[in-house]
Scaffold this active site. Structure first.
Site, PDB file in Angstrom:
ATOM      1  N   ARG A  93       0.856  -1.184   0.000  1.00 12.03           N
ATOM      2  CA  ARG A  93       0.000   0.000   0.000  1.00 12.03           C
ATOM      3  C   ARG A  93       0.893   1.236   0.000  1.00 12.03           C
ATOM      4  O   ARG A  93       1.691   1.435   0.910  1.00 12.03           O
ATOM      5  CB  ARG A  93      -0.909  -0.002   1.234  1.00 12.03           C
ATOM      6  CG  ARG A  93      -1.765   1.240   1.346  1.00 12.03           C
ATOM      7  CD  ARG A  93      -2.628   1.229   2.600  1.00 12.03           C
ATOM      8  NE  ARG A  93      -3.249   2.536   2.763  1.00 12.03           N
ATOM      9  CZ  ARG A  93      -3.212   3.274   3.849  1.00 12.03           C
ATOM     10  NH1 ARG A  93      -2.562   2.836   4.931  1.00 12.03           N
ATOM     11  NH2 ARG A  93      -3.796   4.443   3.895  1.00 12.03           N
ATOM     12  N   HIS A 137      -2.726  10.942   1.173  1.00 10.12           N
ATOM     13  CA  HIS A 137      -2.164  10.721   2.503  1.00 10.12           C
ATOM     14  C   HIS A 137      -1.612  12.052   3.003  1.00 10.12           C
ATOM     15  O   HIS A 137      -0.412  12.205   3.220  1.00 10.12           O
ATOM     16  CB  HIS A 137      -1.086   9.637   2.459  1.00 10.12           C
ATOM     17  CG  HIS A 137      -0.801   9.010   3.784  1.00 10.12           C
ATOM     18  ND1 HIS A 137      -0.836   7.648   3.999  1.00 10.12           N
ATOM     19  CD2 HIS A 137      -0.461   9.551   4.967  1.00 10.12           C
ATOM     20  CE1 HIS A 137      -0.527   7.377   5.252  1.00 10.12           C
ATOM     21  NE2 HIS A 137      -0.288   8.532   5.868  1.00 10.12           N
ATOM     22  N   GLU A 182      -6.935   8.322   6.814  1.00  5.14           N
ATOM     23  CA  GLU A 182      -7.166   8.975   8.095  1.00  5.14           C
ATOM     24  C   GLU A 182      -7.649  10.419   7.933  1.00  5.14           C
ATOM     25  O   GLU A 182      -6.965  11.373   8.341  1.00  5.14           O
ATOM     26  CB  GLU A 182      -5.895   8.919   8.955  1.00  5.14           C
ATOM     27  CG  GLU A 182      -5.475   7.498   9.281  1.00  5.14           C
ATOM     28  CD  GLU A 182      -4.309   7.445  10.270  1.00  5.14           C
ATOM     29  OE1 GLU A 182      -3.752   8.509  10.602  1.00  5.14           O
ATOM     30  OE2 GLU A 182      -3.970   6.332  10.720  1.00  5.14           O
ATOM     31  N   ASN A 311      -7.001   1.575  10.510  1.00  2.00           N
ATOM     32  CA  ASN A 311      -5.685   1.799  11.104  1.00  2.00           C
ATOM     33  C   ASN A 311      -5.822   1.792  12.616  1.00  2.00           C
ATOM     34  O   ASN A 311      -6.695   2.474  13.162  1.00  2.00           O
ATOM     35  CB  ASN A 311      -5.098   3.143  10.663  1.00  2.00           C
ATOM     36  CG  ASN A 311      -4.720   3.174   9.197  1.00  2.00           C
ATOM     37  OD1 ASN A 311      -4.854   2.178   8.479  1.00  2.00           O
ATOM     38  ND2 ASN A 311      -4.261   4.321   8.734  1.00  2.00           N
ATOM     39  N   TYR A 313      -3.374   1.745  16.370  1.00  4.60           N
ATOM     40  CA  TYR A 313      -2.101   1.744  17.083  1.00  4.60           C
ATOM     41  C   TYR A 313      -2.269   1.587  18.586  1.00  4.60           C
ATOM     42  O   TYR A 313      -1.493   0.884  19.227  1.00  4.60           O
ATOM     43  CB  TYR A 313      -1.324   3.037  16.776  1.00  4.60           C
ATOM     44  CG  TYR A 313      -0.864   3.124  15.351  1.00  4.60           C
ATOM     45  CD1 TYR A 313       0.336   2.557  14.946  1.00  4.60           C
ATOM     46  CD2 TYR A 313      -1.645   3.753  14.381  1.00  4.60           C
ATOM     47  CE1 TYR A 313       0.761   2.609  13.630  1.00  4.60           C
ATOM     48  CE2 TYR A 313      -1.231   3.819  13.060  1.00  4.60           C
ATOM     49  CZ  TYR A 313      -0.038   3.243  12.685  1.00  4.60           C
ATOM     50  OH  TYR A 313       0.372   3.286  11.381  1.00  4.60           O
ATOM     51  N   GLU A 387      -3.098  -0.228   8.447  1.00  2.00           N
ATOM     52  CA  GLU A 387      -1.883   0.166   9.170  1.00  2.00           C
ATOM     53  C   GLU A 387      -1.927  -0.404  10.577  1.00  2.00           C
ATOM     54  O   GLU A 387      -2.953  -0.343  11.246  1.00  2.00           O
ATOM     55  CB  GLU A 387      -1.744   1.696   9.300  1.00  2.00           C
ATOM     56  CG  GLU A 387      -1.383   2.441   8.050  1.00  2.00           C
ATOM     57  CD  GLU A 387      -1.215   3.937   8.307  1.00  2.00           C
ATOM     58  OE1 GLU A 387      -0.871   4.313   9.462  1.00  2.00           O
ATOM     59  OE2 GLU A 387      -1.428   4.712   7.366  1.00  2.00           O
TER      60      GLU A 387
END
Length: 488
Positions: A93, A137, A182, A311, A313, A387
């Protein structure tokens, strides 16, 4: 012998040999973003983006770092493709630089810019690696920001034009397209807290930007489907926050609801349900009447998607403020201005447990909980982890190797959470490790290393870390042994 096998320390042996097998056909990938790796900031007709301007503004980026050179991927992409081939990933990606494809955000495409992406795509396909293209992005052409940026409706039309140019150039090679990465960060960090480009601090502009990013997505999906073969897939990637309340009190639960609306449902509402949530509109009524949402906008935004990019984290922990509220522990960077419009009386807390170099809590259970929530809310929507990864203080040892056991532990825990979610019935179809390379980490410059591959910035030399070998083994076998770090 592969590059990865030759240049990294042996992967650690996990004590427990119980095997978790991922579904056949599961996509294993890695990911990057154009401004973070490409460099060549003024090559072949590329014009400045908002991140070029922001990074060159004194005081904005740590150490005064910029993306002018980054990892020089624009000139070293062949080497990077070979590294991916050694990893054995089935997909890559990457994002297109809007300023490289369509300088100033208007007019015809620049063929030299497109040729770079054509050559990269062809090389990936020759290695059996599926290209997954992200159109945006965070690198809006500066001239579009000068005209008002994402708070202005016209920017969504410019984005649709850009999507058409990209689809015409790469649609015969690329079958998977992601419109935005995002958009929460683009809207609320870019126009609310100002810790991302363009660095504006206006809560109403942030809400307007969120809507126009949603609208840009819808128009771009329409543009893509008008140009691409029927087999092509279209999606969007959201950094959906897994929001937890500090306690079960009504006040804390209401704080979590409010942040969930601003972090998540401002996007999933119109994207997946065709309307903005009423509680969001009520929570922000003191700031705006949302009259920038015109008749027909939500229908345009609500386009059919082939999957949802997720995504993740770290989780987000909130409470009602008992004193002076603080957004300083929300994990999104320090600013006197909040990225949470209308939520000034919500307090953010650092979740317990180990943290990464970003100060983010390591909590794989948050990913499992997030995936199962998405399954409950949108049961027919396939999911792809677009991600997931972590930054640690990596260094090259005297033997020339980079040992990063903390990252291996992080990846093991989060892949275990993905596997557990699949076993619970969640339709997760792929996982993209963030990131292939150490790179320009936005406001943190080059001080944070997320890559599976270490980059020596003065020379550009690539050194795959131990986590690269570990990930290559998982990709090759499609299995994940248990027992790393005590994660479930």
């Amino acid at each position: 012998m592969s590059t990865v096998a030759r240049r990294v320390a042996p992967a650690p042996v996990l004590k427990n040999t119980t095997i978790r097998t991922f579904p056949q056909g599961f996509t294993w990938g890695t990911a990057t973003a154009a401004y973070q790796i490409e460099g060549a900031a003024s090559a072949d007709g590329r014009t400045p983006s908002i991140w070029d301007t922001y990074s060159h503004t004194p005081g904005r980026v740590r150490n005064g770092d910029t993306g002018d050179v980054a990892t020089d991927h624009y000139h070293r992409w062949r080497e990077d493709v070979e590294i991916m081939a050694d990893l054995g990933v089935s997909a890559y990606r990457f994002s297109l630089s809007w300023s490289r494809v369509q300088p100033t955000g208007r007019g015809p495409a620049v063929e030299k810019g497109l040729d770079f992406y054509r050559a990269l795509t062809d090389a990936l396909l020759e290695k059996g690696i599926e290209p997954v293209v992200t159109l945006y992005h965070w690198d809006l052409p500066q001239e579009l920001e000068d005209a008002g940026g994402w708070p202005e409706r016209a920017t969504s039309d410019r984005f649709a034009d850009y999507a058409t140019l990209a689809a015409r150039a790469l649609g015969d090679r690329v079958k998977t397209w992601i419109t935005l990465n995002e958009p929460w960060c683009s809207a609320f960090l870019g126009y609310g807290s100002g810790v991302h480009a363009p660095g504006r601090t206006d809560p109403v502009a942030a809400l307007r930007a969120a809507h126009h990013l949603n609208l840009a997505h819808g128009k771009a999906v329409q543009a893509l489907r008008a140009e691409l073969p029927a087999r092509a897939q279209a999606s969007i990637t959201l950094n959906i926050h897994h929001v937890r309340a500090l306690t079960e009190t009504a006040e804390d639960l209401n704080a979590a609801r409010r942040i969930d609306a601003l972090a998540n449902r401002v996007f999933t509402g119109p994207l997946l349900e065709g309307e903005y949530p009423q509680d969001l509109l009520q929570d922000t009524a003191s700031l705006t009447d949302w009259s920038f949402v015109r008749h027909g906008d939500t229908a345009t935004i609500h386009q059919p998607l082939d999957f949802l990019g997720v995504n993740y984290y770290t989780p987000t922990l909130v409470s009602a403020a008992t004193g002076e509220a603080s957004h300083g522990s929300d994990g999104h960077g320090a600013s006197e201005h909040s990225p949470w419009p209308g939520a000034d009386d919500v307090a953010f807390h650092r979740p317990p447990g180990n943290t990464t170099a970003m100060g983010w809590a390591v909590d794989p259970s948050g990913l499992y909980d997030l995936l199962t929530r998405l399954k409950a809310d949108f049961p027919a929507m396939p999911l792809v982890i677009t991600e997931n990864g972590a930054a640690f203080d990596d260094y090259v040892n005297p033997e020339g190797e980079v040992s990063d056991p903390e990252r291996i532990d992080y990846l093991h825990g989060h892949l275990s959470a993905v596997h557990r979610a699949i076993r619970a019935g969640v339709d997760v179809r792929g996982y993209f490790l963030w990131s292939l390379l150490d790179n320009f980490e936005w406001g943190y410059g080059y001080s944070k290393r997320f890559g599976a591959v270490y980059v020596d910035y003065p020379t550009g030399k690539r050194i795959p870390k131990a986590s690269a070998r570990w990930y290559a083994d998982v990709v090759r076998t499609g299995t994940l042994p248990e027992g790393s770090g005590g994660h479930r």
